[in-house]
Enzyme design. Sequence first.
Site, PDB file in Angstrom:
ATOM      1  CE  LYS A 181     183.517 -28.061 -17.582  1.00  0.00           C
ATOM      2  NZ  LYS A 181     182.275 -28.694 -18.082  1.00  0.00           N
ATOM      3  CE  LYS A 183     183.195 -28.252 -13.409  1.00  0.00           C
ATOM      4  NZ  LYS A 183     182.012 -28.852 -14.073  1.00  0.00           N
TER       5      LYS A 183
END
Length: 326
Positions: A199, A251
């Site tokens: 992320k 992400k």
Amino acid sequence: MPAEFPSVRPRRLRTTPAVRRLVAETRLHPAELILPAFVREDISEPNPIGSMPGVVQHTRDSLRRAAVEAAEAGVGGIMLFGLPELKDAVGSEGTNPDGILQRAIRDVVAEVGDELVVMADLCLDEFTDHGHCGVLAEDGSVDNDATLARYAEMAVVQAEAGVHMVGPSGMMDGQIGVIRRALEEAGHQDVAVLAYTAKYASALYGPFREAVNSSLKGDRKSYQQDPANAREALRELELDLAEGADLVMVKPAMLYLDVLRQVADRSPVPVAAYQISGEYAMVEAAAANGWIERERTILETLTSIRRAGAEQILTYWAVEAARMIG
């Protein structure tokens, strides 16, 4: 001898929609899509999110309707984010058995049962008054190990509410192992863990912060990954797998397709990607101005993510896209 022109004509396989469909290397399926959904405690009607046209902060009732709509469209899962009325330094509402996220989990599970995989964001940022993903130390930094204890509590509370899968998104070191152990010890061995493995500290989270009424002060660069780094994501992958992740995620999606491809090439477990709020907002804004073809662009972005190796895609277009491809 290799064939020479005009014997070799790749355009033969592009001549008609039927031919192109026949030889398509990458296909989207509704069951691979996951709908992120926000449920807010202190509203009586769905509240539109200005920077994300078409997306709302749901009431509990409208969330139930959205879950049914997603299931009927063939969407594979729904990822729930809870927006509490009250916040504090340790995100107490995140572990309140009667908190908004836990109530939403129970609502959706009761409404759609096993027709959707019901997932929940496992992080404190929606629940803290400072907006960070964990507990703060005295110097204002995020205390990794104190945060892990809160994540363990949160996992168990979500599991007791009936969640099928938890999504730890805080990027704390050791979070997957602590959560897996807490679930096992509480008798919730069948609850799966979708690890936010890579992320990144992206500039594209702005609309999401509006969506969750974020209280963030500062940034998250000390715990989310540096956009300059790809090899680091593979180290995170190794750690999450060793700690018991059932699925892993990259992400954002569209700006990190190279990372997604590397993770997909190495992962023995399913790989997801999150098409985040800023990616959604950019397409919607350009389409609203007539600069791009909206539906074609939606499907092209999702196809690119799938082509790069994602087997599951979190996208705010999940229901619409499912209908287009279904």
